[in-house]
Scaffold this active site. Structure first.
Site: not given
Ligand code: NDP
Length: 309
Positions: A133, A136-137
């Site tokens: 992701c 997300c990261d």
């Protein structure tokens, strides 16, 4: 056995939000959470884009808070997986092995699972440089060299997004052409921070405590080499968790639940609603899943009301 007002199948942001709304509407919801309650956010580390948490929050902690809020208003939980359903009657039946549960309405929020390459090293380094992701990261990889695996729209989108942080992104694809839409391909190819390695499969993600590269094999020449990187993003698609729904609800060719009366969350079966990633091929964010869980609970309220009239 009592007939429940509403059973929510699956947890995660969509399921817990549906539970909060249904519980506050006095529907006394029962949630069948699954053995791995909490969904995909249980696999992420820090969530920085969920509104209301300006300092960020760990994915599992966020899900614990969602659950506590659903519990506060009386949601009951069963930490098991649904094995089968029968949606043919007015009362919907849900089976957990030999147990049967009945409800007037059902909300399906079983989500989607990330597709992984299936390498032992990929599993071992998950959260230590391996991610699925970028949203997300990505921000954890400022100035880093990254690899993205895949050739679809997801891979192009992730690669482009990651160039905001990374010094360079290498897309590794098993074919010599991309599956992604033309516009996404063009954007990635025009990005000076992105390069491509074609016809190549991943043999291993390298590193002990953190990713330091990957070992790859050219499928045309058989040559094996190493690509150094600090982050390794797998973007080879998602699979909706709908195996138990085949033949019970209309699904699209990839297995996602089809909504039949947008913008509501109504599925092909009256009284059965779906929310979150299980019906979302586009956004797949915690906040959009939560929003659709809220919609589903409101749809259920209206549906139950209509049954009484
Ligand atoms: P896709 O199924 O479209 O693409 C998956 C890619 O991963 C393919 O290139 C495939 O290779 C590769 N792949 C699959 N399995 C493996 C494996 N085991 N090893 C190596 N490579 C593998 O999935 P996406 O998630 O990219 O897209 C899903 C849907 O979502 C699509 O409809 C897409 O258009 C949409 N989408 C749209 C976006 C947008 O418009 N902004 C953004 C993201 C997704 P191969 O080509 O060889 O099959």
């Amino acid at each position: 056995m009592a007939i429940e007002n509403v059973i929510i199948i699956g947890s995660g942001p969509a399921g817990y939000t549906a539970a909060i709304y249904a519980a506050r509407a006095n529907l006394n919801p029962l949630m069948i959470e699954g053995y791995q309650a909490g969904g995909l956010l249980m696999l992420t580390s820090e969530v920085e884009n969920f509104p209301g948490f300006p300092k960020g929050i760990q994915g599992p902690e966020l899900m614990a808070q969602f659950k506590a809020q659903a519990e506060r208003f009386g949601t009951r939980f069963i930490p098991k997986n649904v094995s089968d359903v029968d949606f043919t009657g007015k009362t919907k039946k849900i089976f957990i092995d030999k147990e049967t549960y009945e409800a007037s309405a059902v909300i399906v929020t079983t989500g989607a699972a990330t597709k992984w390459l299936g390498l032992e090293s990929e599993k071992r380094l998950l959260g230590k440089g391996v991610s699925s992701c970028a949203t997300c990261d990505g921000a954890f990889f400022r100035g880093a060299k990254l690899v993205v695996v895949g050739g679809g729209d997801s891979a192009m989108e992730e690669a482009n997004f990651l160039t905001r942080f990374a010094s360079h992104v290498t897309v590794i694809h098993r074919k010599d052409h991309l599956r992604a839409s033309k516009i996404m391909q063009d954007r990635a190819k025009a990005n000076p921070k992105i390069s491509f390695i074609w016809d190549t499969e991943i043999l291993e993600v390298l590193g002990e405590e953190a990713v330091r590269g990957c070992k790859v094999k050219n499928l045309k020449t058989g040559a094996v080499s190493e690509v150094p990187c600090e982050g390794f993003f797998v973007a080879i698609g998602h699979e909706p968790n709908t195996h138990f729904l085949k033949g019970k609800l209309e699904l699209d060719p990839k297995g996602y639940v089809l909504l039949k009366n947008r913008p509501t969350t109504q599925t092909s079966v009256s009284g059965v609603f779906a929310a979150g990633d299980v019906q979302d091929t586009i956004y797949r964010q915690a906040i959009t899943a939560a929003a659709s869980g809220c919609q589903a609970a409101i749809d259920v309220e209206r549906y139950l009301e209509s049954l009484h009239h």
